[in-house]
Design a protein around this motif. Structure first.
Motif, PDB file in Angstrom:
ATOM      1  N   ARG A  63      31.959  75.370  50.107  1.00  0.00           N
ATOM      2  CA  ARG A  63      30.528  75.471  50.444  1.00  0.00           C
ATOM      3  C   ARG A  63      30.007  74.139  50.956  1.00  0.00           C
ATOM      4  O   ARG A  63      29.244  74.090  51.933  1.00  0.00           O
ATOM      5  CB  ARG A  63      29.726  75.921  49.226  1.00  0.00           C
ATOM      6  CG  ARG A  63      29.876  77.400  48.878  1.00  0.00           C
ATOM      7  CD  ARG A  63      28.779  77.844  47.922  1.00  0.00           C
ATOM      8  NE  ARG A  63      28.806  77.095  46.684  1.00  0.00           N
ATOM      9  CZ  ARG A  63      29.530  77.440  45.622  1.00  0.00           C
ATOM     10  NH1 ARG A  63      30.301  78.516  45.667  1.00  0.00           N
ATOM     11  NH2 ARG A  63      29.495  76.714  44.517  1.00  0.00           N
ATOM     12  N   ALA A  64      30.415  73.060  50.304  1.00  0.00           N
ATOM     13  CA  ALA A  64      29.959  71.731  50.719  1.00  0.00           C
ATOM     14  C   ALA A  64      30.471  71.394  52.115  1.00  0.00           C
ATOM     15  O   ALA A  64      29.738  70.825  52.933  1.00  0.00           O
ATOM     16  CB  ALA A  64      30.439  70.680  49.715  1.00  0.00           C
ATOM     17  N   GLU A  65      31.725  71.750  52.388  1.00  0.00           N
ATOM     18  CA  GLU A  65      32.289  71.501  53.713  1.00  0.00           C
ATOM     19  C   GLU A  65      31.545  72.288  54.781  1.00  0.00           C
ATOM     20  O   GLU A  65      31.233  71.770  55.858  1.00  0.00           O
ATOM     21  CB  GLU A  65      33.772  71.857  53.722  1.00  0.00           C
ATOM     22  CG  GLU A  65      34.642  70.867  52.944  1.00  0.00           C
ATOM     23  CD  GLU A  65      36.078  71.336  52.832  1.00  0.00           C
ATOM     24  OE1 GLU A  65      36.378  72.461  53.316  1.00  0.00           O
ATOM     25  OE2 GLU A  65      36.896  70.604  52.266  1.00  0.00           O
ATOM     26  N   ASN A  66      31.260  73.569  54.479  1.00  0.00           N
ATOM     27  CA  ASN A  66      30.548  74.417  55.444  1.00  0.00           C
ATOM     28  C   ASN A  66      29.145  73.889  55.720  1.00  0.00           C
ATOM     29  O   ASN A  66      28.670  73.894  56.863  1.00  0.00           O
ATOM     30  CB  ASN A  66      30.478  75.857  54.936  1.00  0.00           C
ATOM     31  CG  ASN A  66      31.833  76.536  54.959  1.00  0.00           C
ATOM     32  OD1 ASN A  66      32.731  76.110  55.678  1.00  0.00           O
ATOM     33  ND2 ASN A  66      32.004  77.578  54.181  1.00  0.00           N
ATOM     34  N   GLN A  67      28.471  73.426  54.649  1.00  0.00           N
ATOM     35  CA  GLN A  67      27.130  72.869  54.820  1.00  0.00           C
ATOM     36  C   GLN A  67      27.175  71.607  55.679  1.00  0.00           C
ATOM     37  O   GLN A  67      26.305  71.378  56.518  1.00  0.00           O
ATOM     38  CB  GLN A  67      26.525  72.559  53.449  1.00  0.00           C
ATOM     39  CG  GLN A  67      26.142  73.823  52.668  1.00  0.00           C
ATOM     40  CD  GLN A  67      25.776  73.516  51.233  1.00  0.00           C
ATOM     41  OE1 GLN A  67      25.795  72.376  50.802  1.00  0.00           O
ATOM     42  NE2 GLN A  67      25.458  74.553  50.479  1.00  0.00           N
ATOM     43  N   GLY A  68      28.222  70.797  55.473  1.00  0.00           N
ATOM     44  CA  GLY A  68      28.378  69.587  56.269  1.00  0.00           C
ATOM     45  C   GLY A  68      28.631  69.894  57.725  1.00  0.00           C
ATOM     46  O   GLY A  68      28.082  69.241  58.624  1.00  0.00           O
ATOM     47  N   GLU A  69      29.456  70.918  57.985  1.00  0.00           N
ATOM     48  CA  GLU A  69      29.743  71.312  59.360  1.00  0.00           C
ATOM     49  C   GLU A  69      28.488  71.854  60.050  1.00  0.00           C
ATOM     50  O   GLU A  69      28.225  71.551  61.218  1.00  0.00           O
ATOM     51  CB  GLU A  69      30.851  72.369  59.378  1.00  0.00           C
ATOM     52  CG  GLU A  69      32.215  71.808  58.983  1.00  0.00           C
ATOM     53  CD  GLU A  69      33.243  72.906  58.788  1.00  0.00           C
ATOM     54  OE1 GLU A  69      32.896  74.088  59.000  1.00  0.00           O
ATOM     55  OE2 GLU A  69      34.386  72.581  58.444  1.00  0.00           O
ATOM     56  N   THR A  70      27.704  72.642  59.313  1.00  0.00           N
ATOM     57  CA  THR A  70      26.465  73.196  59.873  1.00  0.00           C
ATOM     58  C   THR A  70      25.482  72.088  60.211  1.00  0.00           C
ATOM     59  O   THR A  70      24.844  72.107  61.276  1.00  0.00           O
ATOM     60  CB  THR A  70      25.832  74.183  58.868  1.00  0.00           C
ATOM     61  OG1 THR A  70      26.746  75.241  58.609  1.00  0.00           O
ATOM     62  CG2 THR A  70      24.539  74.748  59.418  1.00  0.00           C
ATOM     63  N   LYS A  71      25.368  71.110  59.330  1.00  0.00           N
ATOM     64  CA  LYS A  71      24.453  69.990  59.565  1.00  0.00           C
ATOM     65  C   LYS A  71      24.864  69.205  60.810  1.00  0.00           C
ATOM     66  O   LYS A  71      24.021  68.850  61.639  1.00  0.00           O
ATOM     67  CB  LYS A  71      24.441  69.075  58.342  1.00  0.00           C
ATOM     68  CG  LYS A  71      23.435  67.934  58.442  1.00  0.00           C
ATOM     69  CD  LYS A  71      23.439  67.117  57.164  1.00  0.00           C
ATOM     70  CE  LYS A  71      22.437  65.970  57.262  1.00  0.00           C
ATOM     71  NZ  LYS A  71      22.434  65.144  56.018  1.00  0.00           N
ATOM     72  N   ALA A  72      26.180  68.942  60.940  1.00  0.00           N
ATOM     73  CA  ALA A  72      26.673  68.194  62.104  1.00  0.00           C
ATOM     74  C   ALA A  72      26.448  68.982  63.389  1.00  0.00           C
ATOM     75  O   ALA A  72      26.051  68.417  64.427  1.00  0.00           O
ATOM     76  CB  ALA A  72      28.160  67.892  61.925  1.00  0.00           C
ATOM     77  N   LEU A  73      26.667  70.302  63.320  1.00  0.00           N
ATOM     78  CA  LEU A  73      26.485  71.150  64.500  1.00  0.00           C
ATOM     79  C   LEU A  73      25.015  71.178  64.927  1.00  0.00           C
ATOM     80  O   LEU A  73      24.692  71.099  66.118  1.00  0.00           O
ATOM     81  CB  LEU A  73      26.980  72.562  64.194  1.00  0.00           C
ATOM     82  CG  LEU A  73      27.039  73.554  65.353  1.00  0.00           C
ATOM     83  CD1 LEU A  73      27.939  73.020  66.457  1.00  0.00           C
ATOM     84  CD2 LEU A  73      27.539  74.906  64.858  1.00  0.00           C
TER      85      LEU A  73
END
Length: 288
Positions: A244-254
């Motif tokens: 979940r943390a990785e996905n949130q980080g990817e969404t933020k970067a995108l």
């Protein structure tokens, strides 16, 4: 046949390799892992307290998976990691330093400190720039590659890389004892590996046979199973949280990229055409 515990779960690993009475199993693994020549083979290991007390209020209380001392005084820590927390280097150096400094007692000379070895067995690809499954790090001079001291030694053993080599028939547990022991950690999920290791155990490796018998025994112990299932659930929850943390980080970067392109005058259709990101996702990102 009894469903055996997954030895990649640290609790199960410790039950087999870090329990009093199983020192011969640990010694056999270490002989294979550290590639000692015959004249320096480990015959005895002493299991040490895996807990390090906090030295001050801000310090972390460290608990090692398997902490042992060799006949020459060397200290060894074996850590098994199911999930990638992306902090392995710092975590490893922290644990190594705790082991090394804990040897120092009042009145001791620095010359009495012994070699300290950390072995990380990880169930994920970690060192992407290194092809081999077993990597060893020490302190070298950058240009001349001269070893400063052998007091520090850090090993990484990446199980996914080993499995690829096993499936491609690039490694043979009959010829390589480290391959033998590391494949044992995968055996609960692979009948072919289990069959091959059982053959080796019956034909030539009495310590491996002892390990597999002990593995079978603890896998039927109700108290062990209860503790194991609790730990396995905790690791699965941890894995979900990391994802979940990785996905949130990817969404933020995108979203940062999309906002930057928008600020340059591009509309969602143009951004979609350039990046390949579906237009509806771009519109959602801009609404967040």
């Amino acid at each position: 046949m009894t469903k055996r515990l997954d030895l990649r779960v640290d609790f199960a690993f410790k039950s087999l390799f870090g329990t009093h009475g199983n020192e011969s199993i640990l010694a056999a693994f270490l002989n294979a892992a550290l590639r000692f020549p015959d004249e320096k083979k480990i015959h005895k290991v002493q299991l040490l307290d895996p807990h390090f007390n906090k030295e001050n209020q801000e310090d972390k209380r460290s608990i090692l998976d398997v902490h042992a001392q060799l006949e020459d005084g060397s200290r060894v820590n074996i850590e098994i990691q199911l999930n990638n927390k992306h902090d392995m280097e710092k975590r490893t150096l922290y644990y190594w330093s705790k082991m090394y400094s804990s040897q120092m007692k009042e009145g001791m000379d620095y010359g009495e400190l012994c070699k300290t070895i950390t072995i990380n067995i990880v169930n994920f690809r970690y060192l992407s720039h290194i092809h081999d499954y077993h990597s060893t790090f020490q302190l070298y001079e950058r240009e001349q590659k001269v070893l400063l001291t052998d007091m520090l030694e850090i090993h990484f053993m990446e199980l996914p890389k080993l499995l690829i080599k096993w499936r491609n028939k690039e490694v043979d547990p009959r010829e390589d004892q480290l391959v033998r022991w590391l494949l044992l950690l995968e055996a609960s999920e692979d009948e072919e590996i289990t069959h091959v290791l059982e053959e080796i155990a019956m034909q030539e490796d009495q310590v491996l046979k002892k390990a597999m018998d002990e593995w079978e025994r603890v896998s039927q112990d109700p108290e062990v199973i209860l503790a194991y299932e609790a730990r396995r659930k905790a690791l699965l929850d941890e894995k979900s949280a990391l994802r979940r943390a990785e996905n949130q980080g990817e969404t933020k970067a995108l979203r940062t990229v999309v906002l930057s392109m928008t600020e340059k005058g591009m509309n969602p259709t143009e951004i979609a055409g350039l990046t390949g990101i579906p237009e509806e996702i771009i519109k959602k990102l801009l609404q967040q």
